[in-house]
Design a protein around this motif. Sequence first.
Motif, PDB file in Angstrom:
ATOM      1  N   GLY A 286     -11.930  43.393   6.043  1.00 23.94           N
ATOM      2  CA  GLY A 286     -11.681  41.957   6.193  1.00 23.94           C
ATOM      3  C   GLY A 286     -10.482  41.487   5.387  1.00 23.94           C
ATOM      4  O   GLY A 286     -10.300  40.293   5.158  1.00 23.94           O
ATOM      5  N   GLY A 287      -9.630  42.448   4.965  1.00 22.63           N
ATOM      6  CA  GLY A 287      -8.452  42.086   4.163  1.00 22.63           C
ATOM      7  C   GLY A 287      -7.207  41.916   5.013  1.00 22.63           C
ATOM      8  O   GLY A 287      -7.262  41.949   6.254  1.00 22.63           O
ATOM      9  N   ASP A 288      -6.071  41.759   4.341  1.00 18.52           N
ATOM     10  CA  ASP A 288      -4.785  41.582   5.042  1.00 18.52           C
ATOM     11  C   ASP A 288      -4.480  42.753   5.959  1.00 18.52           C
ATOM     12  O   ASP A 288      -4.000  42.571   7.079  1.00 18.52           O
ATOM     13  N   SER A 289      -4.755  43.970   5.473  1.00 18.10           N
ATOM     14  CA  SER A 289      -4.419  45.151   6.287  1.00 18.10           C
ATOM     15  C   SER A 289      -5.216  45.149   7.585  1.00 18.10           C
ATOM     16  O   SER A 289      -4.655  45.408   8.654  1.00 18.10           O
ATOM     17  N   ALA A 290      -6.519  44.878   7.499  1.00 21.61           N
ATOM     18  CA  ALA A 290      -7.364  44.900   8.698  1.00 21.61           C
ATOM     19  C   ALA A 290      -6.845  43.901   9.735  1.00 21.61           C
ATOM     20  O   ALA A 290      -6.727  44.221  10.922  1.00 21.61           O
TER      21      ALA A 290
ATOM     22  N   LEU B 272     -13.634  36.308   5.480  1.00 24.36           N
ATOM     23  CA  LEU B 272     -12.536  37.263   5.387  1.00 24.36           C
ATOM     24  C   LEU B 272     -11.814  37.114   4.057  1.00 24.36           C
ATOM     25  O   LEU B 272     -11.756  36.019   3.486  1.00 24.36           O
ATOM     26  N   ARG B 273     -11.265  38.226   3.594  1.00 28.24           N
ATOM     27  CA  ARG B 273     -10.481  38.231   2.367  1.00 28.24           C
ATOM     28  C   ARG B 273      -9.002  37.968   2.683  1.00 28.24           C
ATOM     29  O   ARG B 273      -8.224  37.587   1.806  1.00 28.24           O
ATOM     30  N   ALA B 274      -8.613  38.163   3.930  1.00 25.42           N
ATOM     31  CA  ALA B 274      -7.197  38.090   4.329  1.00 25.42           C
ATOM     32  C   ALA B 274      -6.613  36.692   4.107  1.00 25.42           C
ATOM     33  O   ALA B 274      -7.348  35.703   3.995  1.00 25.42           O
TER      34      ALA B 274
ATOM     35  N   LEU C 119      -3.008  32.482   6.814  1.00 26.02           N
ATOM     36  CA  LEU C 119      -2.149  32.572   7.996  1.00 26.02           C
ATOM     37  C   LEU C 119      -2.636  33.681   8.940  1.00 26.02           C
ATOM     38  O   LEU C 119      -2.727  33.479  10.154  1.00 26.02           O
ATOM     39  N   LEU C 120      -2.964  34.837   8.373  1.00 25.56           N
ATOM     40  CA  LEU C 120      -3.447  35.947   9.203  1.00 25.56           C
ATOM     41  C   LEU C 120      -4.789  35.597   9.833  1.00 25.56           C
ATOM     42  O   LEU C 120      -5.051  35.917  11.000  1.00 25.56           O
ATOM     43  N   GLN C 121      -5.647  34.927   9.082  1.00 22.15           N
ATOM     44  CA  GLN C 121      -6.949  34.529   9.626  1.00 22.15           C
ATOM     45  C   GLN C 121      -6.766  33.607  10.828  1.00 22.15           C
ATOM     46  O   GLN C 121      -7.424  33.761  11.864  1.00 22.15           O
TER      47      GLN C 121
ATOM     48  N   ILE D 231      -9.660  52.233  10.066  1.00 24.08           N
ATOM     49  CA  ILE D 231     -10.364  51.902   8.819  1.00 24.08           C
ATOM     50  C   ILE D 231      -9.380  51.322   7.799  1.00 24.08           C
ATOM     51  O   ILE D 231      -8.413  51.997   7.416  1.00 24.08           O
ATOM     52  N   TYR D 232      -9.639  50.088   7.400  1.00 27.39           N
ATOM     53  CA  TYR D 232      -8.776  49.392   6.419  1.00 27.39           C
ATOM     54  C   TYR D 232      -9.649  48.754   5.343  1.00 27.39           C
ATOM     55  O   TYR D 232      -9.811  47.542   5.290  1.00 27.39           O
ATOM     56  N   ILE D 233     -10.218  49.595   4.507  1.00 28.20           N
ATOM     57  CA  ILE D 233     -11.155  49.065   3.507  1.00 28.20           C
ATOM     58  C   ILE D 233     -10.584  49.170   2.086  1.00 28.20           C
ATOM     59  O   ILE D 233     -11.323  49.307   1.128  1.00 28.20           O
TER      60      ILE D 233
HETATM   61  P1  NAP Z   1      -8.255  44.797   0.360  1.00 30.85           P
HETATM   62  O1  NAP Z   1      -7.544  43.503   0.211  1.00 30.85           O
HETATM   63  O2  NAP Z   1      -8.828  45.462  -0.834  1.00 30.85           O
HETATM   64  O3  NAP Z   1      -9.404  44.561   1.447  1.00 30.85           O
HETATM   65  C1  NAP Z   1     -10.310  45.580   1.736  1.00 30.85           C
HETATM   66  C2  NAP Z   1     -11.336  45.050   2.714  1.00 30.85           C
HETATM   67  O4  NAP Z   1     -12.235  46.096   3.022  1.00 30.85           O
HETATM   68  C3  NAP Z   1     -12.161  43.896   2.138  1.00 30.85           C
HETATM   69  O5  NAP Z   1     -12.378  42.931   3.126  1.00 30.85           O
HETATM   70  C4  NAP Z   1     -13.449  44.585   1.720  1.00 30.85           C
HETATM   71  O6  NAP Z   1     -14.577  43.756   1.859  1.00 30.85           O
HETATM   72  C5  NAP Z   1     -13.574  45.705   2.724  1.00 30.85           C
HETATM   73  N1  NAP Z   1     -14.257  46.864   2.174  1.00 30.85           N
HETATM   74  C6  NAP Z   1     -14.037  47.498   0.999  1.00 30.85           C
HETATM   75  N2  NAP Z   1     -14.856  48.559   0.853  1.00 30.85           N
HETATM   76  C7  NAP Z   1     -15.630  48.593   1.963  1.00 30.85           C
HETATM   77  C8  NAP Z   1     -16.638  49.449   2.429  1.00 30.85           C
HETATM   78  N3  NAP Z   1     -17.059  50.515   1.704  1.00 30.85           N
HETATM   79  N4  NAP Z   1     -17.209  49.193   3.621  1.00 30.85           N
HETATM   80  C9  NAP Z   1     -16.810  48.144   4.353  1.00 30.85           C
HETATM   81  N5  NAP Z   1     -15.841  47.285   3.987  1.00 30.85           N
HETATM   82  C10 NAP Z   1     -15.247  47.516   2.810  1.00 30.85           C
HETATM   83  O7  NAP Z   1      -7.318  45.922   1.029  1.00 30.85           O
HETATM   84  P2  NAP Z   1      -6.129  45.765   2.107  1.00 30.85           P
HETATM   85  O8  NAP Z   1      -6.476  44.842   3.192  1.00 30.85           O
HETATM   86  O9  NAP Z   1      -5.743  47.164   2.448  1.00 30.85           O
HETATM   87  O10 NAP Z   1      -4.967  45.131   1.267  1.00 30.85           O
HETATM   88  C11 NAP Z   1      -4.474  45.812   0.111  1.00 30.85           C
HETATM   89  C12 NAP Z   1      -3.410  44.983  -0.544  1.00 30.85           C
HETATM   90  O11 NAP Z   1      -2.242  44.971   0.267  1.00 30.85           O
HETATM   91  C13 NAP Z   1      -3.828  43.527  -0.750  1.00 30.85           C
HETATM   92  O12 NAP Z   1      -3.331  43.089  -1.970  1.00 30.85           O
HETATM   93  C14 NAP Z   1      -3.145  42.817   0.399  1.00 30.85           C
HETATM   94  O13 NAP Z   1      -2.857  41.461   0.113  1.00 30.85           O
HETATM   95  C15 NAP Z   1      -1.871  43.645   0.565  1.00 30.85           C
HETATM   96  N6  NAP Z   1      -1.405  43.551   1.957  1.00 30.85           N
HETATM   97  C16 NAP Z   1      -0.599  42.508   2.262  1.00 30.85           C
HETATM   98  C17 NAP Z   1      -0.159  42.351   3.552  1.00 30.85           C
HETATM   99  C18 NAP Z   1       0.730  41.195   3.857  1.00 30.85           C
HETATM  100  O14 NAP Z   1       1.164  40.537   2.935  1.00 30.85           O
HETATM  101  N7  NAP Z   1       1.004  40.896   5.100  1.00 30.85           N
HETATM  102  C19 NAP Z   1      -0.530  43.245   4.561  1.00 30.85           C
HETATM  103  C20 NAP Z   1      -1.364  44.296   4.221  1.00 30.85           C
HETATM  104  C21 NAP Z   1      -1.813  44.425   2.913  1.00 30.85           C
HETATM  105  P3  NAP Z   1     -14.820  42.487   0.876  1.00 30.85           P
HETATM  106  O15 NAP Z   1     -13.879  41.438   1.345  1.00 30.85           O
HETATM  107  O16 NAP Z   1     -16.248  42.195   1.079  1.00 30.85           O
HETATM  108  O17 NAP Z   1     -14.529  43.000  -0.512  1.00 30.85           O
END
Ligand code: NAP
Length: 343
Positions: free
Chosen positions: A173-177, A200-202, A205-207, A256-258
């Motif tokens: 539910g993050g930005d990557s997903a 969502l954590r994202a 704007l993305l949401q 998978i983007y967790i």
């Molecule tokens: P993230 O922000 O850590 O989000 C991970 C997501 O996966 C969260 O929604 C989390 O749920 C879920 N999750 C974690 N462990 C899990 C599990 N075992 N089973 C199911 N769901 C699980 O990671 P990310 O989305 O890869 O982003 C990483 C960083 O890169 C962030 O700082 C992000 O802002 C940045 N990023 C930025 C952009 C952009 O600016 N456009 C694009 C991509 C990434 P919960 O929400 O419940 O914790």
Amino acid sequence: MTEVPFSLDLSRLQRRAGQEVENIERDMLIIGAGPAGLTAGLYGGRALLKPLILVGPSLGGQTASTSEMENYPGFPEGISGADLAQQFMAQATRFGAEIAYEEVTAVDLGHYPFVVTTYGPVYHARSLIICTGTAPRRLGIPGEREFVGRGVSYCATCDGYFYRDKTVVVVGGGDSALDEGLYLTRLAKEVIIVHRRDRLRASALLQERARANPKMRFVWNTVLDEIVGDQAVRGLRGHNVLTGEPWEIACDGVFIYIGLVPNTQLFRGQLTLDENGYIVTDKRQRTNVPGVFAAGDVQDPWFRQVIVAAGTGAAAAIEAERFLAEKAFEEQKAGHPRRGANL
Ligand code: NAP
């Protein structure tokens, strides 16, 4: 790719087998060629340090597999991650940085110059900048490992093409997903986001974009228990975390983007790491070992943005240059300028 235990010193094995191991000395060695490593190379090059950047599994790091970067300043229309990485590399090499496609198998930071072993040469570095980034976190459920490349993916930009007009699930539910899920809507018939909570954590704007996309739908409060298939993925089984009710879906692929885990196995026991394995640095990108610096996502659990990675790469190179200048001054004062590598 073959996984090699970090302690395996291939040069020692080569010596035992009677093969010549090439030993190379460098003033500035950079491990990793994402935005941090390439920017450190640019700054090191402009300081005439002839930096060598060791490229691990991928040039450009995670940036290179990002479909569209909309938040890197200077590109108001956006730029693809691959193009941005190419531009970083072109700029670094223009100023004398060199690139070597060598995967590091062991490091010895207890020895100065620092010893960095690869499948090829052994490097002896008077300053070391670690920019090894992060890797996708795995779910660790049955079927995940078995179906990698046959329906399980961690990179929509790399693999999305195989899912034209198909149904795919994106976990997280993050930005990557959401970012990568939105990219997949251009190719797939339907993109289903499965998230373990109902929020969502994202970014907002993305949401907004995801919710407005007719090809996207959400399954809330749900986690996966198993990825099922035969020759390829056919579906997923999971359950609702609030009710415990089983849930399943037929699909052709799962992305998978967790979250991310830092690539720091090589440095365990030698550098101070935080409780999640990220390298601890001070505000000047210094680690606990003088002469060893870290930049980019490998030391940043907070921002993980390309612009921040590039900034810390620049800072690390400036600090490494200062370290080398002080070291040279001290050695000169002591009457033994520049000690050679102790081979
Ligand atoms: P993230 O922000 O850590 O989000 C991970 C997501 O996966 C969260 O929604 C989390 O749920 C879920 N999750 C974690 N462990 C899990 C599990 N075992 N089973 C199911 N769901 C699980 O990671 P990310 O989305 O890869 O982003 C990483 C960083 O890169 C962030 O700082 C992000 O802002 C940045 N990023 C930025 C952009 C952009 O600016 N456009 C694009 C991509 C990434 P919960 O929400 O419940 O914790």
